[in-house]
Design a protein around this motif. Sequence first.
Motif, short mmCIF file in Angstrom:
data_model
loop_
_atom_site.label_atom_id
_atom_site.label_comp_id
_atom_site.label_asym_id
_atom_site.label_seq_id
_atom_site.Cartn_x
_atom_site.Cartn_y
_atom_site.Cartn_z
N ALA A 59 0.83 -1.20 0.00
CA ALA A 59 0.00 0.00 0.00
C ALA A 59 0.87 1.26 0.00
O ALA A 59 1.96 1.28 0.54
CB ALA A 59 -0.91 0.02 1.22
N ASN A 60 0.35 2.29 -0.63
CA ASN A 60 1.00 3.60 -0.63
C ASN A 60 0.41 4.39 0.53
O ASN A 60 -0.72 4.87 0.45
CB ASN A 60 0.75 4.31 -1.96
N LEU A 61 1.18 4.51 1.60
CA LEU A 61 0.77 5.26 2.79
C LEU A 61 1.65 6.49 2.99
O LEU A 61 1.79 6.99 4.10
CB LEU A 61 0.82 4.34 4.02
N ILE A 62 2.22 6.99 1.89
CA ILE A 62 3.06 8.19 1.96
C ILE A 62 2.25 9.32 2.57
O ILE A 62 1.12 9.60 2.12
CB ILE A 62 3.59 8.58 0.57
N ALA A 79 4.95 -1.99 2.29
CA ALA A 79 4.17 -0.76 2.26
C ALA A 79 5.11 0.45 2.31
O ALA A 79 6.18 0.39 2.91
CB ALA A 79 3.21 -0.71 3.45
N ASN A 80 4.70 1.53 1.68
CA ASN A 80 5.49 2.76 1.69
C ASN A 80 4.92 3.68 2.76
O ASN A 80 3.83 4.24 2.60
CB ASN A 80 5.47 3.44 0.33
N LEU A 81 5.65 3.82 3.85
CA LEU A 81 5.24 4.64 4.99
C LEU A 81 6.04 5.94 5.08
O LEU A 81 6.07 6.57 6.12
CB LEU A 81 5.40 3.84 6.29
N ARG A 82 6.66 6.33 3.97
CA ARG A 82 7.48 7.55 3.97
C ARG A 82 6.60 8.75 4.34
O ARG A 82 5.57 9.01 3.74
CB ARG A 82 8.09 7.76 2.58
N GLY A 83 7.03 9.44 5.38
CA GLY A 83 6.32 10.63 5.83
C GLY A 83 5.05 10.36 6.62
O GLY A 83 4.38 11.30 7.03
N ALA A 84 4.70 9.10 6.83
CA ALA A 84 3.48 8.77 7.57
C ALA A 84 3.65 9.14 9.04
O ALA A 84 4.72 9.00 9.61
CB ALA A 84 3.15 7.30 7.44
N ASN A 85 2.57 9.61 9.64
CA ASN A 85 2.56 9.92 11.06
C ASN A 85 2.16 8.66 11.82
O ASN A 85 1.00 8.25 11.78
CB ASN A 85 1.58 11.06 11.35
#
Length: 121
Positions: A59-62, A79-85
């Motif tokens: 999933a894209n969770l940017i 999953a892409n958690l870049r920048g996710a809070n």
Amino acid sequence: MNKEEAIKLLTTDVKAWNKYRESNPDFTPDLSWVDLSVANLQCANLEDANLRGADLQDANLIDADLFSAYLTYANLEDANLRGANLTYANLRGAHLRGAYLNKQHIPMLPELLGINIAENK
């Protein structure tokens, strides 16, 4: 909004989802055990959401807001958690192999005991 309606709105129009969340601050999404694999959830407001056991593989969770989200046993593999809070998120038992995490997440890891971080990128 029932669970099926929530899934449809979230996966088809994140901007409308965020607007709904803003207009309905008491709405706590129950997305437990839902298949959201490969979903584009970039910038989604998932604050306080119940994502227990959700499949978020690839999933894209940017830049997603996962503040205080319940992600126990969720599959976040690749999953892409870049920048996710992820502040106060509960990730106990979550699968994070291959997940993209920012350096900002590293200091939080001791609070997230029980997660699988052995093979993170």
